[in-house]
Design a protein around this motif. Structure first.
Motif, PDB file in Angstrom:
ATOM      1  N   TYR A 295      36.959  39.084  39.434  1.00 45.76           N
ATOM      2  CA  TYR A 295      36.344  38.218  38.436  1.00 45.76           C
ATOM      3  C   TYR A 295      35.679  38.969  37.276  1.00 45.76           C
ATOM      4  CZ  TYR A 295      36.934  35.011  42.359  1.00 45.76           C
ATOM      5  OH  TYR A 295      37.465  34.289  43.389  1.00 45.76           O
ATOM      6  N   LYS A 296      35.276  40.206  37.550  1.00 45.63           N
ATOM      7  CA  LYS A 296      34.585  40.963  36.509  1.00 45.63           C
ATOM      8  C   LYS A 296      35.426  42.107  35.961  1.00 45.63           C
ATOM      9  CE  LYS A 296      29.851  42.468  35.548  1.00 45.63           C
ATOM     10  NZ  LYS A 296      28.531  42.840  36.135  1.00 45.63           N
ATOM     11  N   GLY A 297      36.563  42.372  36.616  1.00 45.76           N
ATOM     12  CA  GLY A 297      37.461  43.410  36.123  1.00 45.76           C
ATOM     13  C   GLY A 297      37.006  44.828  36.396  1.00 45.76           C
ATOM     14  N   LEU A 298      36.089  45.013  37.353  1.00 45.42           N
ATOM     15  CA  LEU A 298      35.641  46.362  37.676  1.00 45.42           C
ATOM     16  C   LEU A 298      36.707  47.113  38.459  1.00 45.42           C
ATOM     17  CD1 LEU A 298      31.905  45.942  38.807  1.00 45.42           C
ATOM     18  CD2 LEU A 298      32.845  46.171  36.500  1.00 45.42           C
ATOM     19  N   SER A 299      36.670  48.438  38.372  1.00 49.05           N
ATOM     20  CA  SER A 299      37.539  49.254  39.217  1.00 49.05           C
ATOM     21  C   SER A 299      36.983  49.238  40.638  1.00 49.05           C
ATOM     22  CB  SER A 299      37.578  50.691  38.705  1.00 49.05           C
ATOM     23  OG  SER A 299      36.314  51.316  38.919  1.00 49.05           O
ATOM     24  N   LEU A 300      37.770  49.695  41.590  1.00 57.71           N
ATOM     25  CA  LEU A 300      37.302  49.743  42.974  1.00 57.71           C
ATOM     26  C   LEU A 300      36.048  50.585  43.096  1.00 57.71           C
ATOM     27  CD1 LEU A 300      37.644  49.170  46.003  1.00 57.71           C
ATOM     28  CD2 LEU A 300      39.171  51.151  46.117  1.00 57.71           C
ATOM     29  N   GLN A 301      36.046  51.750  42.482  1.00 52.19           N
ATOM     30  CA  GLN A 301      34.897  52.633  42.590  1.00 52.19           C
ATOM     31  C   GLN A 301      33.658  52.014  41.950  1.00 52.19           C
ATOM     32  OE1 GLN A 301      34.512  55.609  44.337  1.00 52.19           O
ATOM     33  NE2 GLN A 301      32.398  55.118  43.819  1.00 52.19           N
TER      34      GLN A 301
END
Length: 358
Positions: A295-301
Motif C-alpha cells: 500500500y505504501k510502495g516501500l521496499s522489503l528492507q
C-alpha cells in the motif's frame, strides 16, 4: 556494365551481412529476455532460530559452532529442494523439521517448559500463491508441529486448531504422537527452575507473583522460522515454537497467529517472526511488513526496518524477522543483541549470522 556488376555484388553482400547481424541480434535479445523473465533463474531461502540477548561473550566456541552447523544443515536441506524445482512450502517445512528435531532451538525437541512443567508447542504455515494457511497451538504430543500446521491447511476446512482437538486431528490423519517426555531437555528444565526461583523472591503488594519484564525478557526467545521463494515464483512462510518459559494459562504467542508470526503473499513477501509475542500480535508484524510494501510502495528492507526498529519498540516489544520478497530480495531485521539466522540465494551463496555486528 562492369561497375554495375560490382555495385550489385556489393549491395548483395551488404544485405546478407545485415540479415545475419539482425538474426544474431535477435538471438541475443531473446536470450536476455529469457534470463530476465524466467522466474527459474531466481530463488532463495532464509531461516531464523530465535532472537534475544545473544552475546558473544556468553557463548562458548563449541556452542557457537553447534548453532552455525545446525543452521547450515537446515538451510541446505531447503535450498536443495528449491534447486531441484521443489515448492517453497516443501522447502519451508522440511527446513523447519531439522530445527524442530534439534535441542538447540525452542521448537519441537528443544521446546521450553510452561509453569506446570510441560511443553506446549505452536506452529503455522502460509502459502503466498493461494493465501491459504494452517496453524496449531498448545499441542503436547506432536513431534513436528509444523507438519501438523501444514495438514490443517491442506486437509481441513480450518486455519487453526488447538490443544487436544489438534491432537485428535493429528491422530486421525495418521500422525505419530510421541510421549511428552520426548520434549524433555535438562537445560530447558533448569531454565524454568531459575525463573520460578526468581518469582519467589519478587512478589507484588498483594503477595502475588510480579510478572515483571525481566522474567519475560529472559524467557521468550528461541522460535524457529523459514521463508522461501521457489523457481515458480511462489512464496511460503512457516514458524514453529515452544513459546515462553514459565508461560501459564495455555498462553499462546504470535508464532501460530497468521499475520503476526507468519505471513506470505506472492504480491509482496514472506515473513517469519521471532520475539515478544504479545507485541508482535498487537503490531501484526508479519502482515504489516507486507502491507507497507503493497500500500505504501516501500521496499522489503524499508518495510522491515519500519516495523522492527520503530513500531515494535514503540509498543515496548523486541525481536526480529526474516523475510524474502517476490524478487528474491532478503531482509533479516532485529532489534535485539542477536538473532540466529541464515540465507542462501540461487547461486548457492551462504550467509550465517548470530550477533548484531555480523
Amino acid at each position: 556494365m562492369k561497375n554495375f556488376k560490382t555495385l550489385t555484388l556489393l549491395i548483395g553482400f551488404l544485405l546478407l551481412f545485415s540479415c545475419k547481424n539482425q538474426s544474431n541480434s535477435s538471438e541475443i535479445s531473446d536470450n536476455l529476455t529469457d534470463k530476465s523473465e524466467n522466474p527459474s533463474q531466481n530463488f532463495g531461502i532464509v531461516i531464523h532460530g530465535g532472537a534475544g540477548t545473544i552475546l558473544k561473550e556468553n557463548m562458548s566456541d563449541s556452542l557457537e559452532m553447534a548453532y552455525k552447523m545446525k543452521l547450515e544443515e537446515a538451510i541446505r536441506v531447503g535450498h536443495e529442494i528449491l534447486r531441484q524445482g521443489g515448492t517453497a512450502m516443501e522447502a519451508v517445512t522440511k527446513t523447519i523439521n531439522i530445527m524442530e528435531d534439534s535441542p538447540l532451538f525452542n521448537a519441537g525437541k528443544g521446546a521450553v517448559f510452561t509453569h506446570e512443567g510441560i511443553n506446549e508447542l505452536d506452529a503455522s504455515v502460509m502459502d503466498g500463491a493461494t493465501l491459504n494457511a494452517g496453524a496449531v497451538a498448545g499441542v503436547t504430543r506432536v513431534k513436528n508441529p509444523i507438519d501438523l500446521a501444514l495438514a490443517v491447511m491442506n486437509d481441513s476446512p480450518h486455519v487453526m486448531l488447538s490443544g487436544k482437538g489438534a491432537e485428535t486431528f493429528a491422530q486421525e490423519r495418521g500422525f505419530e504422537l510421541v510421549d511428552p517426555t520426548y520434549f524433555y531437555t535438562e537445560n530447558r528444565f533448569q531454565s524454568l527452575q531459575r525463573i520460578k526461583d526468581k518469582e519467589k523472591t519478587e512478589l507484588d503488594h498483594d503477595g502475588k507473583t510480579a510478572f515483571t519484564d525481566p522474567f519475560i525478557k529472559d524467557s521468550k526467545f528461541g522460535t524457529v522460522g523459514c521463508v522461501a521463494l521457489d523457481k515458480n515464483g511462489n512464496l511460503a512462510a512457516g514458524t514453529s515454537t515452544g513459546g515462553m518459559t514459565n508461560k501459564r494459562w495455555n498462553r499462546i504467542g504470535d508464532a501460530p497467529i497468521i499475520g503476526a508470526g507468519t505471513y506470505a503473499n506472492n504480491a509482496t513477501c514472506a515473513v517469519s517472526s521471532t520475539g515478544w509475542g504479545e507485541f508482535f500480535i498487537r503490531a501484526m508484524v508479519a502482515h504489516d511488513i507486507s502491507a507497507l510494501m503493497e500500500y505504501k510502495g516501500l521496499s522489503l528492507q524499508e518495510a522491515a526496518a519500519e516495523v522492527i526498529q520503530k513500531k515494535v519498540p514503540a509498543l515496548g516489544g523486541d525481536g526480529g524477522i526474516v523475510s524474502i520478497d517476490k524478487h528474491g530480495n532478503v531482509a533479516m531485521e532485529f532489534n535485539t543483541a542477536g538473532m540466529y539466522r541464515a540465507h542462501m540465494n540461487a547461486a548457492g551463496e551462504l550467509i550465517i549470522g548470530i550477533y548484531k555486528d555480523e
